[in-house]
Design a protein around this motif. Structure first.
Motif, PDB file in Angstrom:
ATOM      1  N   GLU A   1     -36.478  13.274   6.838  1.00 29.72           N
ATOM      2  CA  GLU A   1     -37.486  13.519   7.857  1.00 29.72           C
ATOM      3  C   GLU A   1     -38.592  14.413   7.290  1.00 29.72           C
ATOM      4  O   GLU A   1     -38.332  15.376   6.552  1.00 29.72           O
ATOM      5  CB  GLU A   1     -36.852  14.217   9.066  1.00 29.72           C
ATOM      6  N   SER A   2     -39.822  14.113   7.671  1.00 31.54           N
ATOM      7  CA  SER A   2     -40.949  14.922   7.200  1.00 31.54           C
ATOM      8  C   SER A   2     -40.852  16.355   7.691  1.00 31.54           C
ATOM      9  O   SER A   2     -41.313  17.291   7.014  1.00 31.54           O
ATOM     10  CB  SER A   2     -42.268  14.295   7.654  1.00 31.54           C
ATOM     11  N   SER A   3     -40.233  16.571   8.858  1.00 34.43           N
ATOM     12  CA  SER A   3     -40.092  17.927   9.388  1.00 34.43           C
ATOM     13  C   SER A   3     -39.193  18.774   8.502  1.00 34.43           C
ATOM     14  O   SER A   3     -39.390  19.991   8.374  1.00 34.43           O
ATOM     15  CB  SER A   3     -39.539  17.890  10.819  1.00 34.43           C
ATOM     16  N   TRP A   4     -38.200  18.148   7.862  1.00 32.20           N
ATOM     17  CA  TRP A   4     -37.337  18.893   6.948  1.00 32.20           C
ATOM     18  C   TRP A   4     -38.124  19.297   5.695  1.00 32.20           C
ATOM     19  O   TRP A   4     -38.017  20.426   5.243  1.00 32.20           O
ATOM     20  CB  TRP A   4     -36.125  18.068   6.530  1.00 32.20           C
TER      21      TRP A   4
ATOM     22  N   LYS B   1     -41.294  19.718   5.396  1.00 26.42           N
ATOM     23  CA  LYS B   1     -42.255  20.750   5.763  1.00 26.42           C
ATOM     24  C   LYS B   1     -41.576  22.111   5.847  1.00 26.42           C
ATOM     25  O   LYS B   1     -42.103  23.114   5.342  1.00 26.42           O
ATOM     26  CB  LYS B   1     -42.908  20.409   7.099  1.00 26.42           C
ATOM     27  N   ARG B   2     -40.392  22.142   6.462  1.00 29.22           N
ATOM     28  CA  ARG B   2     -39.705  23.430   6.629  1.00 29.22           C
ATOM     29  C   ARG B   2     -39.247  23.990   5.277  1.00 29.22           C
ATOM     30  O   ARG B   2     -39.360  25.191   5.025  1.00 29.22           O
ATOM     31  CB  ARG B   2     -38.514  23.248   7.572  1.00 29.22           C
TER      32      ARG B   2
ATOM     33  N   GLU C   1     -42.295  25.384   3.482  1.00 25.68           N
ATOM     34  CA  GLU C   1     -42.686  26.685   4.022  1.00 25.68           C
ATOM     35  C   GLU C   1     -41.824  27.802   3.440  1.00 25.68           C
ATOM     36  O   GLU C   1     -42.326  28.889   3.126  1.00 25.68           O
ATOM     37  CB  GLU C   1     -42.565  26.674   5.550  1.00 25.68           C
TER      38      GLU C   1
ATOM     39  N   THR D   1     -34.585  16.463  -0.142  1.00 24.00           N
ATOM     40  CA  THR D   1     -35.566  17.227   0.635  1.00 24.00           C
ATOM     41  C   THR D   1     -36.162  18.341  -0.214  1.00 24.00           C
ATOM     42  O   THR D   1     -37.369  18.597  -0.170  1.00 24.00           O
ATOM     43  CB  THR D   1     -34.912  17.807   1.897  1.00 24.00           C
TER      44      THR D   1
ATOM     45  N   GLU E   1     -31.337  19.172   9.170  1.00 25.95           N
ATOM     46  CA  GLU E   1     -31.843  19.279  10.542  1.00 25.95           C
ATOM     47  C   GLU E   1     -31.697  20.703  11.079  1.00 25.95           C
ATOM     48  O   GLU E   1     -32.477  21.148  11.928  1.00 25.95           O
ATOM     49  CB  GLU E   1     -31.108  18.295  11.456  1.00 25.95           C
TER      50      GLU E   1
ATOM     51  N   THR F   1     -32.488  23.373   9.715  1.00 26.54           N
ATOM     52  CA  THR F   1     -33.621  24.223   9.351  1.00 26.54           C
ATOM     53  C   THR F   1     -34.778  24.116  10.338  1.00 26.54           C
ATOM     54  O   THR F   1     -35.650  25.000  10.356  1.00 26.54           O
ATOM     55  CB  THR F   1     -34.133  23.874   7.944  1.00 26.54           C
ATOM     56  N   GLU F   2     -34.801  23.065  11.143  1.00 27.32           N
ATOM     57  CA  GLU F   2     -35.883  22.914  12.113  1.00 27.32           C
ATOM     58  C   GLU F   2     -35.904  24.068  13.114  1.00 27.32           C
ATOM     59  O   GLU F   2     -36.948  24.387  13.683  1.00 27.32           O
ATOM     60  CB  GLU F   2     -35.728  21.587  12.861  1.00 27.32           C
ATOM     61  N   ARG F   3     -34.761  24.709  13.325  1.00 26.89           N
ATOM     62  CA  ARG F   3     -34.656  25.779  14.331  1.00 26.89           C
ATOM     63  C   ARG F   3     -34.809  27.169  13.719  1.00 26.89           C
ATOM     64  O   ARG F   3     -34.635  28.169  14.425  1.00 26.89           O
ATOM     65  CB  ARG F   3     -33.292  25.711  15.034  1.00 26.89           C
TER      66      ARG F   3
END
Length: 346
Positions: A3-6, A8-9, A12, A40, A126, A128-130
């Motif tokens: 997932e791109s959100s992973w 990105k996190r 960061e 990732t 997943e 790490t999104e939180r």
């Protein structure tokens, strides 16, 4: 699927480590590393403008007799000189090994080279999104470490019956806020811990694991009380009539290593974004419990490897406890499981 959100996190977090495009970055993994973590990490490094170098070592077989989980003491490097050559010539290492390098025998050599190491816990990305990046956590952890460095004695008490003293003479005091910016440092993600690695024969008293406390090696919440008698670092008695106590005795006894019963480290959690209840929502294979080590106000009692006391072993428990009061030379830092005001976000 990544997932791109992973990505990105992860990126960061790497940027928080002051990673720049001119640095050499190594992704360290082993043949049993979780593929989505490794991939990732590689994509996130590329997003940061860094061409990743992969070092993959073969996971050694587990000689038994029991499974090994969440030790922070990876044996995957096995003193391999080719792998160590790459790691000691890196600026930044993303540690994707299954157990992590925190207590690995080779860590000292790696850090002495000036490399900085970010341990990425062996759990589903997943999670790490939180975990938002909290710049204030570094200052708050530094405050906690400063208080610990000034103290001579730690005392831990609870209504459940815990009454533990830690003589801090000779202890190494440290903190992790989840990212590393200085050469020769290591951090685990998510961070938010203030820890002491006690010197030999300095920990005494009683530790009572109460319902709702956590055994992170088993990835289970304690259901029935377990009382541990600690004398000069070593657990000398394990009291309890339920399955929790039986498993505790059986697992540590399986290693036939006295060091498995000794104190690894003690400290408290500082991360107000980490959640105690998160483990209830994940299958064991997808959760490694790093978050529960760091949730704000927990007292973390751990057994096993402690380099400061000259102990290395395979047996290990991380035991985050709720509802404890932690004091340093009488100065309160945690009261009934809550951080004192000076350690909270402003």
């Amino acid at each position: 699927m990544i997932e791109s959100s992973w990505v990105k996190r992860y990126a960061e977090q790497f940027e928080a480590c002051k990673l720049v495009s001119t640095e050499t970055a190594v992704v360290l993994s082993e043949t049993r590393s979780r593929p989505e973590i490794v991939q990732t990490a590689r994509l996130a490094l590329s997003q940061c403008g860094v061409a990743p170098v992969d070092v993959v070592v073969t996971t050694p077989p587990n000689p038994g007799p029991v499974p090994i989980r969440s030790t922070g003491a990876s044996v995957a490097l096995a003193a391999n000189q080719a792998a160590l050559g790459a790691l000691t010539n890196a600026d930044f290492i993303v540690d994707c090994t299954v157990e992590g390098l925190l207590h690995a025998p080779e860590l000292g050599q790696i850090l002495a080279s000036g490399a900085r190491v970010l341990m990425v816990s062996n759990e589903h990305p997943e999670n790490t999104e939180r975990w938002p990046h909290d710049p204030s956590l570094a200052d708050r952890v530094a405050t906690g470490v400063g208080l610990l460095e000034q103290a001579k004695m730690m005392r831990v008490e609870s209504d459940a019956g815990t009454d533990l003293t830690v003589d801090l003479f000779g202890a190494v005091r440290a903190g992790s806020h989840g990212w590393c910016t200085e050469p020769g440092t290591i951090a685990h993600w998510p961070g938010g811990l203030v820890l002491a690695f006690p010197a030999a024969a300095t920990v005494n008293g009683t530790v009572v694991l109460a319902p709702g406390d956590v055994n992170l090696t088993f990835k289970e919440y304690i259901r029935e009380p377990v009382a541990l008698t600690v004398a000069d670092d070593y657990i000398t008695d394990i009291e309890g009539v339920g399955v929790d106590a039986e498993l505790f005795r059986s697992y540590l006894g399986a290693f036939e290593e006295p060091e498995a019963y000794a104190v690894s480290h003690v400290g408290w959690g500082m991360n107000t974004s980490a959640r105690w209840e998160a483990m209830a929502l994940w299958d064991k294979a997808d959760h490694n419990g790093t978050e529960l080590r760091a949730f704000a106000g927990n007292f973390l009692y751990s057994t096993g490897a402690n380099e400061v006391a000259g102990r290395f072993c395979r047996g290990h428990f991380d035991l985050p406890m709720r509802g404890c009061t932690v004091s340093l030379d009488g100065r309160l830092v945690v009261v009934g499981g809550d951080l004192v005001a000076e350690l909270l976000p402003s």
